[in-house]
Design a protein around this motif. Structure first.
Motif, PDB file in Angstrom:
ATOM      1  N   ALA A 107       0.806  -1.230   0.000  1.00  0.00           N
ATOM      2  CA  ALA A 107       0.000   0.000   0.000  1.00  0.00           C
ATOM      3  C   ALA A 107       0.833   1.270   0.000  1.00  0.00           C
ATOM      4  N   ASP A 108       2.146   1.145  -0.214  1.00  0.00           N
ATOM      5  CA  ASP A 108       3.030   2.306  -0.059  1.00  0.00           C
ATOM      6  C   ASP A 108       3.905   2.511  -1.296  1.00  0.00           C
ATOM      7  N   LEU A 109       3.252   2.564  -2.463  1.00  0.00           N
ATOM      8  CA  LEU A 109       3.966   2.697  -3.734  1.00  0.00           C
ATOM      9  C   LEU A 109       3.493   3.955  -4.465  1.00  0.00           C
ATOM     10  N   PRO A 110       3.775   5.143  -3.916  1.00  0.00           N
ATOM     11  CA  PRO A 110       3.214   6.369  -4.498  1.00  0.00           C
ATOM     12  C   PRO A 110       3.793   6.732  -5.857  1.00  0.00           C
ATOM     13  N   ALA A 111       4.938   6.143  -6.239  1.00  0.00           N
ATOM     14  CA  ALA A 111       5.535   6.423  -7.543  1.00  0.00           C
ATOM     15  C   ALA A 111       5.150   5.374  -8.589  1.00  0.00           C
ATOM     16  N   LEU A 112       4.249   4.477  -8.236  1.00  0.00           N
ATOM     17  CA  LEU A 112       3.828   3.425  -9.167  1.00  0.00           C
ATOM     18  C   LEU A 112       3.176   4.019 -10.409  1.00  0.00           C
ATOM     19  N   ALA A 169      10.809 -13.873 -10.322  1.00  0.00           N
ATOM     20  CA  ALA A 169      10.925 -12.423 -10.184  1.00  0.00           C
ATOM     21  C   ALA A 169      10.482 -11.741 -11.472  1.00  0.00           C
ATOM     22  N   VAL A 170       9.653 -10.708 -11.324  1.00  0.00           N
ATOM     23  CA  VAL A 170       9.207  -9.893 -12.455  1.00  0.00           C
ATOM     24  C   VAL A 170       9.345  -8.423 -12.063  1.00  0.00           C
ATOM     25  N   GLY A 171       9.291  -7.547 -13.054  1.00  0.00           N
ATOM     26  CA  GLY A 171       9.264  -6.121 -12.778  1.00  0.00           C
ATOM     27  C   GLY A 171      10.561  -5.534 -12.282  1.00  0.00           C
ATOM     28  N   VAL A 172      11.698  -6.202 -12.540  1.00  0.00           N
ATOM     29  CA  VAL A 172      12.959  -5.691 -11.999  1.00  0.00           C
ATOM     30  C   VAL A 172      13.362  -4.369 -12.643  1.00  0.00           C
ATOM     31  N   GLY A 173      12.814  -4.053 -13.796  1.00  0.00           N
ATOM     32  CA  GLY A 173      13.112  -2.784 -14.453  1.00  0.00           C
ATOM     33  C   GLY A 173      12.043  -1.728 -14.265  1.00  0.00           C
ATOM     34  N   THR A 174      11.244  -1.855 -13.204  1.00  0.00           N
ATOM     35  CA  THR A 174      10.140  -0.920 -12.954  1.00  0.00           C
ATOM     36  C   THR A 174      10.387  -0.199 -11.626  1.00  0.00           C
ATOM     37  N   PRO A 175      11.081   0.933 -11.641  1.00  0.00           N
ATOM     38  CA  PRO A 175      11.473   1.578 -10.380  1.00  0.00           C
ATOM     39  C   PRO A 175      10.304   2.013  -9.514  1.00  0.00           C
ATOM     40  N   GLY A 176       9.207   2.454 -10.115  1.00  0.00           N
ATOM     41  CA  GLY A 176       8.069   2.879  -9.315  1.00  0.00           C
ATOM     42  C   GLY A 176       7.411   1.730  -8.590  1.00  0.00           C
ATOM     43  N   LEU A 177       7.329   0.574  -9.240  1.00  0.00           N
ATOM     44  CA  LEU A 177       6.748  -0.608  -8.617  1.00  0.00           C
ATOM     45  C   LEU A 177       7.629  -1.135  -7.493  1.00  0.00           C
ATOM     46  N   ARG A 178       8.913  -0.888  -7.577  1.00  0.00           N
ATOM     47  CA  ARG A 178       9.853  -1.408  -6.581  1.00  0.00           C
ATOM     48  C   ARG A 178      10.091  -0.436  -5.426  1.00  0.00           C
TER      49      ARG A 178
END
Length: 212
Positions: A107-112, A169-178
């Motif tokens: 619930a704490d991904l404001p840059a997603l 593992a997925v989304g390793v190139g998605t900085p907002g999701l991480r």
């Protein structure tokens, strides 16, 4: 992409949520509650807009959360007495029906960005998968395989724990999701990526009102 994924987003009671962020926004406990809600609202707004996501269910234990989510298109259930994060996620997954395609999102991904979440879902291809946080040890997103139980293992070392259940593992190139936000430093990192409207309004307003 067909919208078939149902996401569970857990939220603690607001007075206890994000304890390491206390003081990140000046103004006392009320502003801390506003920040916790802003992080949640920006997260679920992005999730609802992502291709492949059919619904978002917030499992909370605070009467203020359903009020804040009115009009967002997000479902919410206020369920007290669940003993922890994994139990809250499992409860939400059962409500959604684990014979479909369920996932868990922090619930704490404001840059997603919606495109980031959509890319991670597409990369998983219906298989069990997880997205590691920016440190690589935690988990920001967990996807069950289609028709399989969620089986969440959030907590210290959750990335390795989820990998141990067969998740890829997925989304390793998605900085907002991480970029989950637990500390003031995390919040600064998220702001550098670009946060959603609610977090931006709160953080920018606080910065403008601070002396110096």
């Amino acid at each position: 992409m067909d919208a078939c994924l149902d996401l569970v987003v857990p939220m603690k009671r607001l007075d206890r949520a994000k304890s390491r962020l206390r003081g990140a926004v000046p103004g006392g406990s009320g502003r801390h509650v506003e920040l916790a809600l802003a992080l949640l609202l920006d997260t679920v707004t992005a999730a609802r807009a992502a291709d492949g996501v059919r619904s978002v269910l917030v499992v909370c234990e605070d009467e203020r959360v359903p009020v804040a989510l009115r009009g967002t298109g997000v479902d919410v259930v206020d369920e007290r007495g669940l003993p922890g994060l994994n139990e809250a996620l499992a409860f939400g997954a059962r409500l959604l029906g684990e014979d479909g395609h369920v996932g868990a999102l922090q619930a704490d991904l404001p840059a997603l960005r919606p495109v980031e979440l959509a890319a991670a879902i597409a990369q998983a291809g219906g298989a069990r998968a997880f997205c590691p946080d920016k440190e690589g040890t935690g988990t920001t997103l967990l996807l069950a395989g289609i028709g399989e139980a969620l089986d969440p293992r959030f907590g210290p070392g959750s990335a390795a724990a989820h990998a141990g259940t067969g998740a890829v593992a997925v989304g390793v190139g998605t900085p907002g999701l991480r970029c989950d936000v637990d500390t003031a430093e995390d919040l600064e990192a998220a702001c550098q990526l670009g946060v959603g409207d609610r977090t931006a309004a709160l953080v920018c307003a606080s910065a403008q009102s601070s002396p110096g």
